[in-house]
Design a protein around this motif. Structure first.
Motif, PDB file in Angstrom:
ATOM      1  N   LEU A  65       0.848  -1.186   0.000  1.00 59.51           N
ATOM      2  CA  LEU A  65       0.000   0.000   0.000  1.00 59.51           C
ATOM      3  C   LEU A  65       0.884   1.236   0.000  1.00 59.51           C
ATOM      4  CD1 LEU A  65      -2.900  -0.759   2.541  1.00 59.51           C
ATOM      5  CD2 LEU A  65      -2.771  -1.241   0.084  1.00 59.51           C
ATOM      6  N   ASP A  66       0.954   1.893  -1.125  1.00 57.12           N
ATOM      7  CA  ASP A  66       1.649   3.178  -1.222  1.00 57.12           C
ATOM      8  C   ASP A  66       0.570   4.249  -1.315  1.00 57.12           C
ATOM      9  OD1 ASP A  66       3.339   5.314  -1.617  1.00 57.12           O
ATOM     10  OD2 ASP A  66       3.686   4.868  -3.739  1.00 57.12           O
ATOM     11  N   LEU A  67      -0.020   4.529  -0.152  1.00 57.82           N
ATOM     12  CA  LEU A  67      -1.117   5.478  -0.042  1.00 57.82           C
ATOM     13  C   LEU A  67      -0.908   6.319   1.216  1.00 57.82           C
ATOM     14  CD1 LEU A  67      -4.113   3.049  -0.741  1.00 57.82           C
ATOM     15  CD2 LEU A  67      -3.309   4.835  -2.295  1.00 57.82           C
ATOM     16  N   PRO A  68      -1.453   7.527   1.256  1.00 55.67           N
ATOM     17  CA  PRO A  68      -1.386   8.307   2.490  1.00 55.67           C
ATOM     18  C   PRO A  68      -2.395   7.799   3.520  1.00 55.67           C
ATOM     19  CG  PRO A  68      -2.662   9.475   0.842  1.00 55.67           C
ATOM     20  CD  PRO A  68      -2.130   8.229   0.164  1.00 55.67           C
ATOM     21  N   ALA A  69      -2.319   8.348   4.704  1.00 54.81           N
ATOM     22  CA  ALA A  69      -3.330   8.041   5.726  1.00 54.81           C
ATOM     23  C   ALA A  69      -4.666   8.610   5.241  1.00 54.81           C
ATOM     24  CB  ALA A  69      -2.923   8.663   7.058  1.00 54.81           C
ATOM     25  N   HIS A  70      -5.605   7.731   4.904  1.00 57.48           N
ATOM     26  CA  HIS A  70      -6.816   8.129   4.177  1.00 57.48           C
ATOM     27  C   HIS A  70      -7.866   7.048   4.394  1.00 57.48           C
ATOM     28  CE1 HIS A  70      -9.254   9.095   0.556  1.00 57.48           C
ATOM     29  NE2 HIS A  70      -8.645  10.269   0.549  1.00 57.48           N
ATOM     30  N   VAL A  97       0.870  -3.911  -6.074  1.00 55.24           N
ATOM     31  CA  VAL A  97       1.053  -2.535  -5.600  1.00 55.24           C
ATOM     32  C   VAL A  97      -0.258  -1.783  -5.749  1.00 55.24           C
ATOM     33  CG1 VAL A  97       2.268  -0.349  -5.904  1.00 55.24           C
ATOM     34  CG2 VAL A  97       3.501  -2.511  -6.210  1.00 55.24           C
ATOM     35  N   VAL A  98      -0.698  -1.163  -4.657  1.00 52.08           N
ATOM     36  CA  VAL A  98      -1.906  -0.339  -4.644  1.00 52.08           C
ATOM     37  C   VAL A  98      -1.463   1.078  -4.302  1.00 52.08           C
ATOM     38  CG1 VAL A  98      -4.151   0.039  -3.561  1.00 52.08           C
ATOM     39  CG2 VAL A  98      -3.310  -2.301  -3.896  1.00 52.08           C
ATOM     40  N   VAL A 112      -2.523  -1.429  -9.035  1.00 54.17           N
ATOM     41  CA  VAL A 112      -3.853  -0.843  -8.880  1.00 54.17           C
ATOM     42  C   VAL A 112      -3.686   0.647  -8.611  1.00 54.17           C
ATOM     43  CG1 VAL A 112      -6.016  -0.856  -7.599  1.00 54.17           C
ATOM     44  CG2 VAL A 112      -4.753  -2.996  -7.930  1.00 54.17           C
ATOM     45  N   ALA A 113      -4.352   1.474  -9.395  1.00 53.20           N
ATOM     46  CA  ALA A 113      -4.298   2.925  -9.228  1.00 53.20           C
ATOM     47  C   ALA A 113      -5.525   3.385  -8.451  1.00 53.20           C
ATOM     48  CB  ALA A 113      -4.243   3.617 -10.578  1.00 53.20           C
ATOM     49  N   VAL A 114      -5.297   4.111  -7.370  1.00 53.92           N
ATOM     50  CA  VAL A 114      -6.382   4.554  -6.488  1.00 53.92           C
ATOM     51  C   VAL A 114      -6.539   6.070  -6.597  1.00 53.92           C
ATOM     52  CG1 VAL A 114      -7.194   4.702  -4.107  1.00 53.92           C
ATOM     53  CG2 VAL A 114      -6.004   2.641  -4.901  1.00 53.92           C
ATOM     54  N   ALA A 115      -7.720   6.521  -6.977  1.00 52.53           N
ATOM     55  CA  ALA A 115      -8.041   7.944  -6.958  1.00 52.53           C
ATOM     56  C   ALA A 115      -8.548   8.293  -5.565  1.00 52.53           C
ATOM     57  CB  ALA A 115      -9.113   8.253  -8.003  1.00 52.53           C
ATOM     58  N   LEU A 116      -7.978   9.307  -4.940  1.00 51.66           N
ATOM     59  CA  LEU A 116      -8.310   9.625  -3.561  1.00 51.66           C
ATOM     60  C   LEU A 116      -9.571  10.463  -3.369  1.00 51.66           C
ATOM     61  CD1 LEU A 116      -4.741  10.289  -2.100  1.00 51.66           C
ATOM     62  CD2 LEU A 116      -6.109   8.188  -1.973  1.00 51.66           C
ATOM     63  N   PRO A 117      -9.917  11.408  -4.261  1.00 53.71           N
ATOM     64  CA  PRO A 117     -11.117  12.214  -4.030  1.00 53.71           C
ATOM     65  C   PRO A 117     -12.367  11.353  -3.852  1.00 53.71           C
ATOM     66  CG  PRO A 117      -9.800  13.167  -5.789  1.00 53.71           C
ATOM     67  CD  PRO A 117      -9.196  11.832  -5.492  1.00 53.71           C
ATOM     68  N   GLY A 118     -13.230  11.791  -2.936  1.00 53.92           N
ATOM     69  CA  GLY A 118     -14.381  10.980  -2.572  1.00 53.92           C
ATOM     70  C   GLY A 118     -15.337  10.686  -3.713  1.00 53.92           C
ATOM     71  N   LEU A 119     -15.488  11.604  -4.656  1.00 50.52           N
ATOM     72  CA  LEU A 119     -16.442  11.426  -5.745  1.00 50.52           C
ATOM     73  C   LEU A 119     -15.795  10.948  -7.041  1.00 50.52           C
ATOM     74  CD1 LEU A 119     -18.682  14.596  -5.179  1.00 50.52           C
ATOM     75  CD2 LEU A 119     -19.054  12.248  -4.368  1.00 50.52           C
ATOM     76  N   ALA A 120     -14.534  10.554  -6.979  1.00 49.79           N
ATOM     77  CA  ALA A 120     -13.829  10.137  -8.197  1.00 49.79           C
ATOM     78  C   ALA A 120     -14.474   8.894  -8.797  1.00 49.79           C
ATOM     79  CB  ALA A 120     -12.367   9.859  -7.880  1.00 49.79           C
ATOM     80  N   GLY A 130      -1.638  -2.211 -18.330  1.00 53.06           N
ATOM     81  CA  GLY A 130      -2.041  -3.313 -17.468  1.00 53.06           C
ATOM     82  C   GLY A 130      -2.531  -2.911 -16.096  1.00 53.06           C
ATOM     83  N   ALA A 131      -2.395  -1.641 -15.731  1.00 53.73           N
ATOM     84  CA  ALA A 131      -2.841  -1.198 -14.407  1.00 53.73           C
ATOM     85  C   ALA A 131      -4.367  -1.196 -14.333  1.00 53.73           C
ATOM     86  CB  ALA A 131      -2.303   0.196 -14.107  1.00 53.73           C
ATOM     87  N   ILE A 132      -4.890  -1.487 -13.146  1.00 48.36           N
ATOM     88  CA  ILE A 132      -6.328  -1.456 -12.906  1.00 48.36           C
ATOM     89  C   ILE A 132      -6.694  -0.130 -12.250  1.00 48.36           C
ATOM     90  CG2 ILE A 132      -8.144  -2.426 -11.428  1.00 48.36           C
ATOM     91  CD1 ILE A 132      -7.048  -5.167 -12.012  1.00 48.36           C
ATOM     92  N   ASP A 133      -7.725   0.501 -12.775  1.00 47.26           N
ATOM     93  CA  ASP A 133      -8.240   1.744 -12.214  1.00 47.26           C
ATOM     94  C   ASP A 133      -9.263   1.378 -11.142  1.00 47.26           C
ATOM     95  OD1 ASP A 133      -9.455   4.138 -11.584  1.00 47.26           O
ATOM     96  OD2 ASP A 133      -9.729   4.775 -13.665  1.00 47.26           O
ATOM     97  N   ALA A 134      -8.878   1.530  -9.863  1.00 53.83           N
ATOM     98  CA  ALA A 134      -9.744   1.100  -8.766  1.00 53.83           C
ATOM     99  C   ALA A 134     -11.058   1.855  -8.736  1.00 53.83           C
ATOM    100  CB  ALA A 134      -9.020   1.267  -7.432  1.00 53.83           C
TER     101      ALA A 134
END
Length: 246
Positions: A65-70, A97-98, A112-120, A130-134
């Protein structure tokens, strides 16, 4: 209250009162996201289904998990633990990798690519092949876990630069690190570090939920703003009915 012994038990506990807020998130720009027990469990179930069906995630699989505290980081960690995988923080070797910065992993085999904004509804940016758009993929999976492998209690659950836990030790580690009364509504200011602050967040959230409580998480920028504005912070504490951590 019987102490949960697994993440599956925790999810069952939080859905015993399905409409009660369990995870509330504040971010810059006035963003506020509230997840009830039912909604949080639905997010975790959808994400677990994605991990199992797309990547065969289970015991022995390491999910970086390469994500901020979220709040989304909490969901991905709970999903990894629900299917028996290990959460890896701090850049250790991983099978999947997420991340919210997929361009940093052009050679990752499973990304896996994670968009952080709530309404994304999709990731705003170019994705490696090959990446998955979460943001779009997670929503295609069911609200109930179709199938997940049995959790191996002795398998690794967390590997984070000096902090580690097995699945059998995960809940005791979390409860010990979240010494609040059962049922408390806990205020959690998040930091900006992607390892230590994420470990602290996951530990406190899991511990609070295991005690039948709920959390109000302040993103790093909001936490910083409120630290300099005590009156605004007190208003938030009152409006969210915070009972611990304030």
């Amino acid at each position: 209250m019987k102490q949960p012994s697994s993440v599956a038990d925790v999810l069952t506990l939080v859905t015993s009162d399905p409409g009660r807020p369990r995870l509330t998130w504040y971010a810059a720009g006035g963003e506020r996201i509230e997840l009830s027990g039912a909604v949080l469990t639905n997010w975790v179930s959808k994400t677990t289904n994605l991990l199992v069906e797309e990547f065969d995630a289970g015991p022995g699989v390491r999910i970086g998990l390469d994500l901020p505290a979220h709040w989304r980081t909490v969901v991905w960690a709970l999903a990894a633990w629900r299917c028996g995988a290990a959460v890896v923080l701090g850049g250790g070797d991983s099978d999947i990798v997420v991340t919210d910065r997929p361009a940093s992993y052009p050679a990752a085999d499973q990304l896996v690519a994670v968009a952080l904004p709530g309404l994304a509804r999709r990731f705003d940016g170019e994705l490696p092949a090959g990446a998955i758009d979460a943001a779009s993929a997670v929503m295609t999976y069911g609200d109930v876990i179709g199938w997940a492998p049995d959790v191996d209690p002795a398998a690794a659950a967390l590997d984070a630069e000096g902090t580690s836990a097995t699945h059998t030790g995960l809940l005791p580690w979390a409860v010990d690190g979240s010494p609040t009364p059962d049922g408390a509504r806990v205020l959690l200011p998040a930091g900006a570090d992607r390892t230590g602050d994420v470990v602290a967040l996951l530990r406190q959230v899991l511990g609070a939920l295991a005690g039948g409580g709920s959390v109000v998480v302040l993103g790093a920028s909001v936490a910083s703003e409120l630290a300099g504005d005590p009156a605004r912070r007190e208003r938030l504490v009152a409006s969210e009915r915070v009972t611990a951590g304030a």
